[in-house]
Design a protein around this motif. Sequence first.
Motif, PDB file in Angstrom:
ATOM      1  N   UNK A 100      -8.745 -13.183 -33.604  1.00  0.00           N
ATOM      2  CA  UNK A 100      -9.604 -13.792 -32.584  1.00  0.00           C
ATOM      3  C   UNK A 100      -9.492 -15.305 -32.564  1.00  0.00           C
ATOM      4  N   UNK A 101      -9.456 -15.933 -33.750  1.00  0.00           N
ATOM      5  CA  UNK A 101      -9.477 -17.396 -33.811  1.00  0.00           C
ATOM      6  C   UNK A 101      -8.084 -18.018 -33.713  1.00  0.00           C
ATOM      7  N   UNK A 102      -7.084 -17.209 -33.504  1.00  0.00           N
ATOM      8  CA  UNK A 102      -5.750 -17.743 -33.214  1.00  0.00           C
ATOM      9  C   UNK A 102      -5.312 -17.333 -31.814  1.00  0.00           C
ATOM     10  N   UNK A 103      -5.074 -16.065 -31.598  1.00  0.00           N
ATOM     11  CA  UNK A 103      -4.680 -15.599 -30.271  1.00  0.00           C
ATOM     12  C   UNK A 103      -5.771 -15.888 -29.238  1.00  0.00           C
ATOM     13  N   UNK A 104      -7.023 -15.574 -29.593  1.00  0.00           N
ATOM     14  CA  UNK A 104      -8.117 -15.779 -28.652  1.00  0.00           C
ATOM     15  C   UNK A 104      -8.373 -17.245 -28.352  1.00  0.00           C
ATOM     16  N   UNK A 105      -8.393 -18.071 -29.407  1.00  0.00           N
ATOM     17  CA  UNK A 105      -8.622 -19.503 -29.214  1.00  0.00           C
ATOM     18  C   UNK A 105      -7.502 -20.140 -28.402  1.00  0.00           C
ATOM     19  N   UNK A 106      -6.284 -19.745 -28.645  1.00  0.00           N
ATOM     20  CA  UNK A 106      -5.146 -20.316 -27.922  1.00  0.00           C
ATOM     21  C   UNK A 106      -5.235 -20.035 -26.424  1.00  0.00           C
ATOM     22  N   UNK A 107      -5.790 -18.905 -26.064  1.00  0.00           N
ATOM     23  CA  UNK A 107      -5.886 -18.518 -24.655  1.00  0.00           C
ATOM     24  C   UNK A 107      -7.155 -19.037 -23.979  1.00  0.00           C
ATOM     25  N   UNK A 108      -8.044 -19.589 -24.762  1.00  0.00           N
ATOM     26  CA  UNK A 108      -9.343 -20.009 -24.237  1.00  0.00           C
ATOM     27  C   UNK A 108      -9.238 -21.292 -23.417  1.00  0.00           C
ATOM     28  N   UNK A 109      -9.930 -21.309 -22.284  1.00  0.00           N
ATOM     29  CA  UNK A 109     -10.070 -22.535 -21.502  1.00  0.00           C
ATOM     30  C   UNK A 109     -11.012 -23.461 -22.264  1.00  0.00           C
ATOM     31  N   UNK A 112     -16.749 -26.706 -22.597  1.00  0.00           N
ATOM     32  CA  UNK A 112     -17.926 -26.359 -23.374  1.00  0.00           C
ATOM     33  C   UNK A 112     -18.512 -25.012 -22.956  1.00  0.00           C
ATOM     34  N   UNK A 113     -18.529 -24.723 -21.667  1.00  0.00           N
ATOM     35  CA  UNK A 113     -19.108 -23.465 -21.189  1.00  0.00           C
ATOM     36  C   UNK A 113     -18.338 -22.250 -21.700  1.00  0.00           C
ATOM     37  N   UNK A 114     -17.074 -22.457 -22.090  1.00  0.00           N
ATOM     38  CA  UNK A 114     -16.245 -21.370 -22.629  1.00  0.00           C
ATOM     39  C   UNK A 114     -16.219 -21.407 -24.158  1.00  0.00           C
ATOM     40  N   UNK A 115     -16.170 -22.626 -24.703  1.00  0.00           N
ATOM     41  CA  UNK A 115     -16.073 -22.783 -26.159  1.00  0.00           C
ATOM     42  C   UNK A 115     -17.314 -22.239 -26.855  1.00  0.00           C
ATOM     43  N   UNK A 116     -18.496 -22.583 -26.354  1.00  0.00           N
ATOM     44  CA  UNK A 116     -19.747 -22.194 -27.015  1.00  0.00           C
ATOM     45  C   UNK A 116     -19.856 -20.683 -27.223  1.00  0.00           C
ATOM     46  N   UNK A 117     -19.721 -19.873 -26.171  1.00  0.00           N
ATOM     47  CA  UNK A 117     -19.848 -18.427 -26.394  1.00  0.00           C
ATOM     48  C   UNK A 117     -18.697 -17.844 -27.212  1.00  0.00           C
ATOM     49  N   UNK A 118     -17.508 -18.434 -27.094  1.00  0.00           N
ATOM     50  CA  UNK A 118     -16.376 -17.920 -27.863  1.00  0.00           C
ATOM     51  C   UNK A 118     -16.614 -18.089 -29.359  1.00  0.00           C
ATOM     52  N   UNK A 119     -17.020 -19.286 -29.769  1.00  0.00           N
ATOM     53  CA  UNK A 119     -17.275 -19.526 -31.192  1.00  0.00           C
ATOM     54  C   UNK A 119     -18.438 -18.673 -31.686  1.00  0.00           C
ATOM     55  N   UNK A 120     -19.468 -18.538 -30.873  1.00  0.00           N
ATOM     56  CA  UNK A 120     -20.628 -17.729 -31.230  1.00  0.00           C
ATOM     57  C   UNK A 120     -20.233 -16.290 -31.531  1.00  0.00           C
ATOM     58  N   UNK A 160     -11.523  -7.902 -39.342  1.00  0.00           N
ATOM     59  CA  UNK A 160     -11.602  -7.879 -37.882  1.00  0.00           C
ATOM     60  C   UNK A 160     -13.064  -7.713 -37.487  1.00  0.00           C
ATOM     61  N   UNK A 161     -13.644  -8.756 -36.903  1.00  0.00           N
ATOM     62  CA  UNK A 161     -15.072  -8.680 -36.582  1.00  0.00           C
ATOM     63  C   UNK A 161     -15.427  -9.326 -35.254  1.00  0.00           C
ATOM     64  N   UNK A 162     -14.544 -10.127 -34.680  1.00  0.00           N
ATOM     65  CA  UNK A 162     -14.873 -10.890 -33.481  1.00  0.00           C
ATOM     66  C   UNK A 162     -14.921 -10.056 -32.214  1.00  0.00           C
ATOM     67  N   UNK A 163     -15.698 -10.540 -31.249  1.00  0.00           N
ATOM     68  CA  UNK A 163     -15.779  -9.868 -29.944  1.00  0.00           C
ATOM     69  C   UNK A 163     -14.423  -9.864 -29.253  1.00  0.00           C
ATOM     70  N   UNK A 164     -13.679 -10.965 -29.408  1.00  0.00           N
ATOM     71  CA  UNK A 164     -12.350 -11.021 -28.785  1.00  0.00           C
ATOM     72  C   UNK A 164     -11.460  -9.906 -29.338  1.00  0.00           C
ATOM     73  N   UNK A 165     -11.535  -9.653 -30.640  1.00  0.00           N
ATOM     74  CA  UNK A 165     -10.742  -8.585 -31.251  1.00  0.00           C
ATOM     75  C   UNK A 165     -11.179  -7.222 -30.737  1.00  0.00           C
ATOM     76  N   UNK A 166     -12.484  -7.026 -30.632  1.00  0.00           N
ATOM     77  CA  UNK A 166     -12.996  -5.740 -30.145  1.00  0.00           C
ATOM     78  C   UNK A 166     -12.498  -5.446 -28.735  1.00  0.00           C
ATOM     79  N   UNK A 167     -12.301  -6.501 -27.954  1.00  0.00           N
ATOM     80  CA  UNK A 167     -11.897  -6.340 -26.561  1.00  0.00           C
ATOM     81  C   UNK A 167     -10.380  -6.307 -26.387  1.00  0.00           C
TER      82      UNK A 167
END
Length: 421
Positions: A100-109, A112-120, A160-167
């Motif tokens: 999540x914090x590599x593949x997901x972060x790399x694809x993230x816009x 702040x409106x995107x970063x906040x919920x992603x990190x959460x 594996x625990x992140x929402x990005x991974x689950x999705x």
Amino acid sequence: MLNRLLPFTIISIIFSACVQKDIKQFVTEDRVDIRTISPDSTDFSELQAIGKAIGDSRIVMLGEQDHGDSPTFLAKTRLVKYLHEQKGFNVLAFESDFFALNEGWDRLEKHKSKIDPFLLNNIFSIWTKCSSCDDLLNHYVPKTYRDKKPLIISGFDNQVHGLYSATNLKTFIDNYLKGKKINYANSEKYKIDFISFIDSIKYNKNLQKQRNFKEALQQINSELSVSDTTAFEIMLLKSLKALTESEISFLSKSSNYSEIRDKQMAENLKWLLKYKFPKEKIIVWAHNAHILKHPELIKKSKWNNWTVMKTMGSFFTADQHLNEQTYILGFNSRIGTSGIVTIDKKFTIEPPAKNSFETWIPETVPYSFVNFKQFREENPGKKKHFLMKGVYHFTDSASWTDIYDGIFYIREMYPCASVVK
């Protein structure tokens, strides 16, 4: 000639003995007291001693005694800002979801409106739900992208625990393997034993299903090209293998399930350094129990079994080249309370032991830094056990100067308050 040199040799030995200090004297005389841990403080001058100790290190590991230590998180936030703004550290890697914090972060816009919920949703809630991490995660990280000097987020934990991974994890792996024309990916066993199980590795307590998943991974690996060994997808598959092996170990009541995880976290971190961020300096955010090296130098106590269990820090620094590039900063405290923000129960920290590290620092000092690396350099080969709360909030006897490169002391600990939104 020998007789002439003898007096000089004796004088040299005497001088060397006089220069060397025992660890108590070193802590008393050479520690650097720190005024504040407030993340709002932009005067980093008092952190220069830590910066000097870190020197040209490419990796700085920041620990914590418990995953709910509010003052530690504030201090770490201030150190992250200092390291980013004045020491050129541009990557912050968490003990959290590698995918999540590599593949997901790399694809993230990166707004702040995107970063906040992603990190959460993708960093462990022990930090994202703690108000003492709010400044770092919800303000500072987004701000660095507005300032055009981004602080890149990453992760190295194979859990594996992140929402990005689950999705996304299942589809990502499936597309990769089918793109590689893996024959096994067309079988019914692949669907049953592998793809349908990916999202539940960490939570499924069925031992046979875990073993089936491991066998599926072994079949997949036998078909993969050796030319892909450095690819992110290969590291991801290795992480999943370590995760299921750790679960199998736990369910089989073996004792090495934590060590399996720590070894893979070390491998993931090495991969980040060598292949993803070959020109970047990395801050590692994790627990003391993961970052410490030489656990064999901790005397066995009723709370732990460090004499037989290796840690991420010990696996990582076993590579001498990496050891020379790494500064490991453990965190320590004297009194107070602790507890994780996601758990209601809190506990009182045991008082410092008599003649322990904590008692060598005056009670009036709120925060202090002790450079164990300097002590080692000035006292080569001098290993001595002393008492310190060096892993968790209880005292152990160890050669702590060989286990950490430095210690950040906090007089009074208290637990996190929940983030109020």
